[in-house]
Design a protein around this motif. Structure first.
Motif, PDB file in Angstrom:
ATOM      1  N   LYS A  68      88.407 112.633  70.523  1.00 26.32           N
ATOM      2  CA  LYS A  68      87.537 111.359  70.242  1.00 26.32           C
ATOM      3  C   LYS A  68      85.935 111.761  70.006  1.00 26.32           C
ATOM      4  O   LYS A  68      85.372 111.075  69.243  1.00 26.32           O
ATOM      5  CB  LYS A  68      87.877 110.313  71.135  1.00 26.32           C
ATOM      6  N   GLU A 128      95.885 100.067  80.828  1.00 21.41           N
ATOM      7  CA  GLU A 128      94.810  99.314  80.030  1.00 21.41           C
ATOM      8  C   GLU A 128      93.518 100.192  79.950  1.00 21.41           C
ATOM      9  O   GLU A 128      92.974 100.231  78.865  1.00 21.41           O
ATOM     10  CB  GLU A 128      94.431  97.929  80.692  1.00 21.41           C
ATOM     11  N   GLU A 129      93.141 100.782  80.922  1.00 16.34           N
ATOM     12  CA  GLU A 129      91.962 101.548  81.065  1.00 16.34           C
ATOM     13  C   GLU A 129      92.121 103.146  79.973  1.00 16.34           C
ATOM     14  O   GLU A 129      91.343 103.431  79.168  1.00 16.34           O
ATOM     15  CB  GLU A 129      91.432 102.274  82.241  1.00 16.34           C
ATOM     16  N   ASN A 131      94.381 103.023  77.632  1.00 17.11           N
ATOM     17  CA  ASN A 131      94.338 102.421  76.080  1.00 17.11           C
ATOM     18  C   ASN A 131      92.893 102.180  75.821  1.00 17.11           C
ATOM     19  O   ASN A 131      92.860 102.096  74.501  1.00 17.11           O
ATOM     20  CB  ASN A 131      95.091 101.203  75.940  1.00 17.11           C
ATOM     21  N   GLU A 132      92.186 101.661  76.392  1.00 15.61           N
ATOM     22  CA  GLU A 132      90.644 101.644  76.070  1.00 15.61           C
ATOM     23  C   GLU A 132      90.207 102.863  75.388  1.00 15.61           C
ATOM     24  O   GLU A 132      89.536 102.740  74.615  1.00 15.61           O
ATOM     25  CB  GLU A 132      89.986 101.057  77.208  1.00 15.61           C
ATOM     26  N   ARG A 134      92.036 105.329  74.256  1.00 14.04           N
ATOM     27  CA  ARG A 134      92.730 105.837  73.016  1.00 14.04           C
ATOM     28  C   ARG A 134      92.118 105.115  71.958  1.00 14.04           C
ATOM     29  O   ARG A 134      91.844 105.519  70.677  1.00 14.04           O
ATOM     30  CB  ARG A 134      94.065 105.506  73.419  1.00 14.04           C
ATOM     31  N   ASN A 135      91.740 103.860  72.205  1.00 18.16           N
ATOM     32  CA  ASN A 135      91.072 103.043  71.161  1.00 18.16           C
ATOM     33  C   ASN A 135      89.681 103.217  70.827  1.00 18.16           C
ATOM     34  O   ASN A 135      89.315 102.466  69.676  1.00 18.16           O
ATOM     35  CB  ASN A 135      91.562 101.524  71.283  1.00 18.16           C
ATOM     36  N   ALA A 136      88.950 104.060  71.626  1.00 23.10           N
ATOM     37  CA  ALA A 136      87.565 104.145  71.345  1.00 23.10           C
ATOM     38  C   ALA A 136      87.383 105.470  70.367  1.00 23.10           C
ATOM     39  O   ALA A 136      88.243 106.387  70.309  1.00 23.10           O
ATOM     40  CB  ALA A 136      86.835 104.195  72.747  1.00 23.10           C
ATOM     41  N   ASP A 137      85.980 105.708  70.066  1.00 22.01           N
ATOM     42  CA  ASP A 137      85.603 106.584  69.343  1.00 22.01           C
ATOM     43  C   ASP A 137      84.249 107.054  69.565  1.00 22.01           C
ATOM     44  O   ASP A 137      83.415 106.074  69.861  1.00 22.01           O
ATOM     45  CB  ASP A 137      85.966 106.545  67.663  1.00 22.01           C
ATOM     46  N   GLU A 140      81.570 105.620  72.323  1.00 22.14           N
ATOM     47  CA  GLU A 140      82.256 104.683  73.017  1.00 22.14           C
ATOM     48  C   GLU A 140      83.168 105.302  73.735  1.00 22.14           C
ATOM     49  O   GLU A 140      83.444 105.069  74.992  1.00 22.14           O
ATOM     50  CB  GLU A 140      82.690 103.574  72.176  1.00 22.14           C
ATOM     51  N   ALA A 141      83.829 106.220  73.157  1.00 17.24           N
ATOM     52  CA  ALA A 141      85.059 107.199  73.874  1.00 17.24           C
ATOM     53  C   ALA A 141      83.985 107.916  75.000  1.00 17.24           C
ATOM     54  O   ALA A 141      84.702 108.271  76.121  1.00 17.24           O
ATOM     55  CB  ALA A 141      85.702 108.071  72.888  1.00 17.24           C
TER      56      ALA A 141
END
Length: 218
Positions: A68, A128-129, A131-132, A134-137, A140-141
């Motif tokens: 990421k 959940e964290e 996944n947060e 994994r969904n960031a780039d 933000e990642a």
């Protein structure tokens, strides 16, 4: 991107597991002469199992952010965490193999420390964290990575100290003694990264609000 980061991205989790298998064999050969190995309910076995699980998530978090981030400092740190902690997992699983013990125990996590944990160990990120992250780039990642990894590292320190207090096994206490300064140093590096990004509340600030207590309970 450094050649090592590129290699880690190509190897992925399967390759890292294969490398761990080699380390298990090496660690097993190194310990084959040990007399009276630790038993099922020992602090050494509990530490090896719990720290392996704890380290495995640190490797997972680092692997995610390597896909990421565009920040060389984050790349270097995540690469170091991946290589160091995967190597230590191999050592700990090698010990368990030589001791004739399964990789996973039947009891609750941290029972060897005198207080069982029903669920995630301190410092461990929730699904959940993860996944947060994994969904960031990009930036933000990077922020999520630092927010998760600081308490994760913090929780390994009291676990290592607890082992040192309970064991006279030089191999196991030696690893615990190495973990404390290594992860303490990386915590300070990550806090400095957060300060540079305006995420840390001042030079003497603590961990991100909502996560500091999570990492202190080990």
């Amino acid at each position: 991107m450094s050649p090592l980061v590129s290699l880690l991205r190509r190897i992925g989790p399967v390759g890292l597991l294969a490398g761990t298998a080699v380390l298990v064999v090496v660690a097993s050969l190194a310990l084959v002469l040990f007399d009276q190995p630790p038993g099922e309910g020992s602090a050494e076995a509990g530490f090896a199992r719990d720290m392996s699980v704890h380290h495995a998530q640190a490797v997972e978090i680092s692997q995610i952010v390597l896909d990421k981030t565009d920040d060389p400092a984050i790349e270097n740190l995540a690469t170091d965490i991946t290589l160091t902690q995967q190597s230590q997992i191999g050592r700990m699983q090698g010990w368990l193999s030589v001791w004739g013990l399964p990789i996973s125990g039947a009891g609750e996590s941290m029972a060897w420390m005198g207080h069982e944990v029903d669920g995630r160990m301190p410092g461990m990120a929730s699904p959940e964290e993860l996944n947060e992250l994994r969904n960031a780039d990009g930036e933000e990642a990077d922020e999520v990575f630092l927010r998760l990894m600081i308490p994760h590292h913090e929780a390994a320190i009291p676990m290592s100290r607890a082992l040192i207090q309970r064991s006279d096994n030089e191999a196991v206490t030696g690893l615990a003694e190495a973990i404390i300064p290594s992860q303490s140093s990386e915590i300070e590096i990550m806090r400095q990264m957060r300060r540079e990004r305006g995420l840390e509340p001042g030079a003497g600030g603590g961990v991100h609000e909502g996560h500091g207590g999570h990492g202190q309970g080990g």
